[in-house]
Design a protein around this motif. Sequence first.
Motif, PDB file in Angstrom:
ATOM      1  N   SER A   1      47.226  54.216 -66.822  1.00  0.00           N
ATOM      2  CA  SER A   1      46.377  55.381 -66.593  1.00  0.00           C
ATOM      3  C   SER A   1      44.933  54.945 -66.375  1.00  0.00           C
ATOM      4  O   SER A   1      44.473  53.968 -66.964  1.00  0.00           O
ATOM      5  N   GLY A   2      44.240  55.650 -65.506  1.00  0.00           N
ATOM      6  CA  GLY A   2      42.851  55.325 -65.225  1.00  0.00           C
ATOM      7  C   GLY A   2      42.648  54.325 -64.104  1.00  0.00           C
ATOM      8  O   GLY A   2      41.510  53.996 -63.774  1.00  0.00           O
ATOM      9  N   GLU A   3      43.723  53.858 -63.494  1.00  0.00           N
ATOM     10  CA  GLU A   3      43.579  52.894 -62.404  1.00  0.00           C
ATOM     11  C   GLU A   3      43.288  53.625 -61.094  1.00  0.00           C
ATOM     12  O   GLU A   3      44.076  53.603 -60.145  1.00  0.00           O
ATOM     13  N   TYR A   4      42.148  54.258 -61.056  1.00  0.00           N
ATOM     14  CA  TYR A   4      41.786  55.086 -59.901  1.00  0.00           C
ATOM     15  C   TYR A   4      41.603  54.271 -58.626  1.00  0.00           C
ATOM     16  O   TYR A   4      41.758  54.799 -57.523  1.00  0.00           O
ATOM     17  N   GLY A   5      41.291  53.011 -58.747  1.00  0.00           N
ATOM     18  CA  GLY A   5      41.122  52.178 -57.561  1.00  0.00           C
ATOM     19  C   GLY A   5      42.373  52.069 -56.727  1.00  0.00           C
ATOM     20  O   GLY A   5      42.315  51.769 -55.528  1.00  0.00           O
ATOM     21  N   GLU A   6      43.538  52.316 -57.329  1.00  0.00           N
ATOM     22  CA  GLU A   6      44.804  52.231 -56.616  1.00  0.00           C
ATOM     23  C   GLU A   6      45.186  53.539 -55.930  1.00  0.00           C
ATOM     24  O   GLU A   6      46.195  53.593 -55.227  1.00  0.00           O
ATOM     25  N   MET A   7      44.370  54.572 -56.092  1.00  0.00           N
ATOM     26  CA  MET A   7      44.678  55.866 -55.478  1.00  0.00           C
ATOM     27  C   MET A   7      44.607  55.755 -53.945  1.00  0.00           C
ATOM     28  O   MET A   7      43.705  55.129 -53.397  1.00  0.00           O
TER      29      MET A   7
ATOM     30  N   HIS B   1      41.887  57.308 -47.409  1.00  0.00           N
ATOM     31  CA  HIS B   1      41.545  56.938 -46.029  1.00  0.00           C
ATOM     32  C   HIS B   1      42.498  55.887 -45.455  1.00  0.00           C
ATOM     33  O   HIS B   1      42.071  54.926 -44.803  1.00  0.00           O
ATOM     34  N   GLY B   2      43.781  56.047 -45.680  1.00  0.00           N
ATOM     35  CA  GLY B   2      44.759  55.121 -45.137  1.00  0.00           C
ATOM     36  C   GLY B   2      44.886  53.820 -45.897  1.00  0.00           C
ATOM     37  O   GLY B   2      45.725  52.971 -45.567  1.00  0.00           O
ATOM     38  N   GLY B   3      44.064  53.645 -46.920  1.00  0.00           N
ATOM     39  CA  GLY B   3      44.153  52.460 -47.772  1.00  0.00           C
ATOM     40  C   GLY B   3      44.163  52.903 -49.217  1.00  0.00           C
ATOM     41  O   GLY B   3      44.920  53.798 -49.595  1.00  0.00           O
ATOM     42  N   LYS B   4      43.329  52.280 -50.015  1.00  0.00           N
ATOM     43  CA  LYS B   4      43.196  52.723 -51.392  1.00  0.00           C
ATOM     44  C   LYS B   4      41.721  52.786 -51.765  1.00  0.00           C
ATOM     45  O   LYS B   4      40.869  52.146 -51.129  1.00  0.00           O
ATOM     46  N   LEU B   5      41.413  53.536 -52.788  1.00  0.00           N
ATOM     47  CA  LEU B   5      40.022  53.826 -53.146  1.00  0.00           C
ATOM     48  C   LEU B   5      39.229  52.555 -53.464  1.00  0.00           C
ATOM     49  O   LEU B   5      38.031  52.485 -53.199  1.00  0.00           O
ATOM     50  N   GLU B   6      39.892  51.557 -54.018  1.00  0.00           N
ATOM     51  CA  GLU B   6      39.226  50.312 -54.366  1.00  0.00           C
ATOM     52  C   GLU B   6      38.547  49.666 -53.163  1.00  0.00           C
ATOM     53  O   GLU B   6      37.511  49.015 -53.287  1.00  0.00           O
ATOM     54  N   GLU B   7      39.123  49.857 -51.979  1.00  0.00           N
ATOM     55  CA  GLU B   7      38.563  49.262 -50.772  1.00  0.00           C
ATOM     56  C   GLU B   7      37.236  49.907 -50.382  1.00  0.00           C
ATOM     57  O   GLU B   7      36.476  49.325 -49.594  1.00  0.00           O
ATOM     58  N   TYR B   8      36.957  51.088 -50.919  1.00  0.00           N
ATOM     59  CA  TYR B   8      35.747  51.822 -50.567  1.00  0.00           C
ATOM     60  C   TYR B   8      34.737  51.895 -51.716  1.00  0.00           C
ATOM     61  O   TYR B   8      33.559  52.149 -51.481  1.00  0.00           O
ATOM     62  N   CYS B   9      35.207  51.675 -52.942  1.00  0.00           N
ATOM     63  CA  CYS B   9      34.317  51.752 -54.102  1.00  0.00           C
ATOM     64  C   CYS B   9      34.130  50.409 -54.798  1.00  0.00           C
ATOM     65  O   CYS B   9      33.356  50.310 -55.745  1.00  0.00           O
ATOM     66  N   GLY B  10      34.841  49.391 -54.353  1.00  0.00           N
ATOM     67  CA  GLY B  10      34.680  48.050 -54.891  1.00  0.00           C
ATOM     68  C   GLY B  10      33.863  47.180 -53.949  1.00  0.00           C
ATOM     69  O   GLY B  10      33.316  47.653 -52.941  1.00  0.00           O
TER      70      GLY B  10
END
Length: 278
Positions: free
Chosen positions: A153-159, A162-171
Amino acid sequence: MKHLIGIDIGGTTIKGGLVKDRDLIKQTVRDTEADKGGEITLMILEEIIDRLKTVETTGIGIGVLSVVDSAQGIVYHVQNIRNWEEVHLKSILEEKFGLPVFINNDANCFAMGERIYGLGRQFENFVGITLGTGVGGGIIQRGRLLADANCGSGEYGEMPYHGGKLEEYCGSFFFTKKNTTGREIAFKAEKGDQAAIEIMNEYGKHVAALVKMVVLSVDPQAIIFGGAISNSLHLFKEAMYRNLTDFPFPNSIKKLSILKSELQNIGILGAAALCYEL
């Protein structure tokens, strides 16, 4: 009065510290020597604990970059440490040192560190989010880590995003795909470089999407950001809030505190804070 050992096992180093009440009074850093095999890494970990342990030590907390069975204290597929595919770390260390051992992933340790030692002391319900190479989260509800089945739980980066996952845009990948780094863009934005400011505004838009996901899933009192990129919160905060104006429940955003961690040595402190789950 608590005397706790906190251990932060990273990809290349193991950082350990002795925490007395709220003060880090002793610390040490060693290379994991992971290329030599997990047995060597385990030996180094034991040496660090042995060096830090005193007769007053009451618990050992360990944070790792991996999937963790926190109840059994088993770590799986630890990044960059060869042969650490399934290590029953809790039972190994409890047998050797005769102390209770608590193990969790690094994001949950960050959240617990904030709850015990940082800004999270003022909130019963909050989410700690690390913005760095990856994007990880730890959820605190009613003052404790959210109980879950698989420490996921809380692994929001894996959400998906935009065709990828959030980590690619917030990391950090958000900046590297623009052939730069977060630190370089922050430096230029501070100097008034318009192109850098626009990149920070774009980044703030993506962080707003992250905030929306957090609020819609657990509706916390606060979000506390940590990690290297969080140091630039003041540069993307305005854009972030601007992109939260369309949130369907505006009072939730109005009441939400969005803060940057003030803690140093959060990896060690967060690991030690796991012992407060006693």
